[in-house]
Design a protein around this motif. Sequence first.
Motif, mmCIF file in Angstrom:
data_model
loop_
_atom_site.group_PDB
_atom_site.id
_atom_site.type_symbol
_atom_site.label_atom_id
_atom_site.label_comp_id
_atom_site.label_asym_id
_atom_site.label_seq_id
_atom_site.Cartn_x
_atom_site.Cartn_y
_atom_site.Cartn_z
ATOM 1 N N ALA A 61 0.831 -1.209 0.000
ATOM 2 C CA ALA A 61 0.000 0.000 0.000
ATOM 3 C C ALA A 61 0.863 1.256 0.000
ATOM 4 O O ALA A 61 0.543 2.237 -0.685
ATOM 5 C CB ALA A 61 -0.928 -0.017 1.208
ATOM 6 N N TRP A 62 1.959 1.233 0.751
ATOM 7 C CA TRP A 62 2.836 2.406 0.788
ATOM 8 C C TRP A 62 3.478 2.631 -0.576
ATOM 9 O O TRP A 62 3.567 3.759 -1.057
ATOM 10 C CB TRP A 62 3.931 2.202 1.840
ATOM 11 C CG TRP A 62 4.841 3.390 1.964
ATOM 12 C CD1 TRP A 62 4.649 4.523 2.682
ATOM 13 C CD2 TRP A 62 6.109 3.552 1.290
ATOM 14 N NE1 TRP A 62 5.706 5.383 2.524
ATOM 15 C CE2 TRP A 62 6.608 4.826 1.672
ATOM 16 C CE3 TRP A 62 6.842 2.764 0.424
ATOM 17 C CZ2 TRP A 62 7.834 5.304 1.205
ATOM 18 C CZ3 TRP A 62 8.056 3.242 -0.054
ATOM 19 C CH2 TRP A 62 8.541 4.501 0.345
ATOM 20 N N GLN A 63 3.929 1.548 -1.238
ATOM 21 C CA GLN A 63 4.550 1.677 -2.554
ATOM 22 C C GLN A 63 3.551 2.142 -3.608
ATOM 23 O O GLN A 63 3.902 2.889 -4.521
ATOM 24 C CB GLN A 63 5.150 0.343 -2.983
ATOM 25 C CG GLN A 63 6.360 -0.076 -2.181
ATOM 26 C CD GLN A 63 6.952 -1.375 -2.674
ATOM 27 O OE1 GLN A 63 6.342 -2.066 -3.488
ATOM 28 N NE2 GLN A 63 8.128 -1.717 -2.199
ATOM 29 N N THR A 64 2.295 1.690 -3.482
ATOM 30 C CA THR A 64 1.297 1.981 -4.509
ATOM 31 C C THR A 64 0.627 3.332 -4.304
ATOM 32 O O THR A 64 0.464 4.111 -5.237
ATOM 33 C CB THR A 64 0.217 0.881 -4.525
ATOM 34 O OG1 THR A 64 0.857 -0.399 -4.687
ATOM 35 C CG2 THR A 64 -0.761 1.097 -5.667
ATOM 36 N N TYR A 65 0.250 3.621 -3.047
ATOM 37 C CA TYR A 65 -0.546 4.820 -2.757
ATOM 38 C C TYR A 65 0.181 5.855 -1.912
ATOM 39 O O TYR A 65 -0.334 6.946 -1.703
ATOM 40 C CB TYR A 65 -1.840 4.422 -2.037
ATOM 41 C CG TYR A 65 -2.616 3.330 -2.710
ATOM 42 C CD1 TYR A 65 -3.199 3.516 -3.961
ATOM 43 C CD2 TYR A 65 -2.764 2.079 -2.104
ATOM 44 C CE1 TYR A 65 -3.903 2.488 -4.582
ATOM 45 C CE2 TYR A 65 -3.472 1.049 -2.716
ATOM 46 C CZ TYR A 65 -4.037 1.264 -3.952
ATOM 47 O OH TYR A 65 -4.736 0.258 -4.562
ATOM 48 N N GLY A 66 1.366 5.480 -1.383
ATOM 49 C CA GLY A 66 2.061 6.394 -0.487
ATOM 50 C C GLY A 66 1.445 6.447 0.892
ATOM 51 O O GLY A 66 1.709 7.376 1.662
ATOM 52 N N ASP A 67 0.613 5.467 1.233
ATOM 53 C CA ASP A 67 -0.084 5.440 2.515
ATOM 54 C C ASP A 67 -0.238 3.982 2.949
ATOM 55 O O ASP A 67 -1.043 3.242 2.384
ATOM 56 C CB ASP A 67 -1.459 6.097 2.384
ATOM 57 C CG ASP A 67 -2.245 6.107 3.695
ATOM 58 O OD1 ASP A 67 -1.713 5.620 4.713
ATOM 59 O OD2 ASP A 67 -3.379 6.614 3.699
ATOM 60 N N PRO A 68 0.540 3.529 3.957
ATOM 61 C CA PRO A 68 0.441 2.132 4.375
ATOM 62 C C PRO A 68 -0.929 1.764 4.928
ATOM 63 O O PRO A 68 -1.307 0.594 4.945
ATOM 64 C CB PRO A 68 1.527 2.006 5.455
ATOM 65 C CG PRO A 68 1.771 3.400 5.928
ATOM 66 C CD PRO A 68 1.535 4.277 4.740
ATOM 67 N N GLY A 69 -1.701 2.775 5.371
ATOM 68 C CA GLY A 69 -3.032 2.511 5.900
ATOM 69 C C GLY A 69 -4.019 2.037 4.847
ATOM 70 O O GLY A 69 -5.111 1.541 5.191
ATOM 71 N N ARG A 70 -3.632 2.166 3.571
ATOM 72 C CA ARG A 70 -4.526 1.727 2.498
ATOM 73 C C ARG A 70 -4.535 0.212 2.309
ATOM 74 O O ARG A 70 -5.167 -0.295 1.386
ATOM 75 C CB ARG A 70 -4.112 2.390 1.184
ATOM 76 C CG ARG A 70 -4.280 3.893 1.166
ATOM 77 C CD ARG A 70 -5.738 4.285 1.232
ATOM 78 N NE ARG A 70 -5.922 5.693 0.950
ATOM 79 C CZ ARG A 70 -7.084 6.321 0.988
ATOM 80 N NH1 ARG A 70 -8.167 5.654 1.307
ATOM 81 N NH2 ARG A 70 -7.168 7.604 0.717
#
Length: 240
Positions: free
Chosen positions: A195-204
């Motif tokens: 999620a962090w790599q894809t959206y810049g937000d690990p919460g995703r």
Amino acid sequence: MAFEFPGGAPVRAALVIYDPPTGTGSTPGPERDRVRLQFNPDRIQVGKQARWDRSRSPSNGEAARAQFVGAQPRTMTLEVFLDAHGTSEGVQERVEKLLGCCAPTARSTTSKPASAPWVRLEWGHARTTAFLALVTQVDASYTRFGHDGTPLRAVCSVSLEEAGGSVPRQNPTSGGDGPVDTHLVVAGDSLAGVAWQTYGDPGRWREIARANGIDDPARVPPGSVLVLPVIQERLAGGAG
């Protein structure tokens, strides 16, 4: 050139060969074989193209505005060097494994459509090159032979084309349809990291889990293919 971890030994690359999916599925079957590379590639070429339509040109002679049509599958070309030094066999068996990736598997010929194996280049933590693909061409050049004509050395140029790609899927936050990408899980991956790599937000990670029907985010085995949904807030520049 060898990929090395700090203070560790070089990680050897391998071309992992999977059974093709059953029916129209997008997840490959179990691993059927692998070609371990004696020497890691020193150059890998990766490419991707987008299709644009300019057929609707204005009447005033100005250049037509490009209309996005779609993304082409990722492609990759690498050279595989094979040598029989230190082994009791030649290199024919490994070359045949590569050539065999261009033909349907015996099992798939009983179904329609028949399908060739799927492959993936496995090399340490490499991600750009670790996509599921089909082998489109193999060119083998034998450069050394035994006294009985057995090939002892070969250089193989292997061309791959991404097997998956963007497909329409429901957007989990907006309820609409939108394009998605995919991610092949490798050892050490986590949903939060993806999620962090894809959206810049690990919460995703929750959106990824929901789109893939994952109940336990700690249990996503390597080799799984994750659907990465488009998130409406991301497309809107973070508004929401």
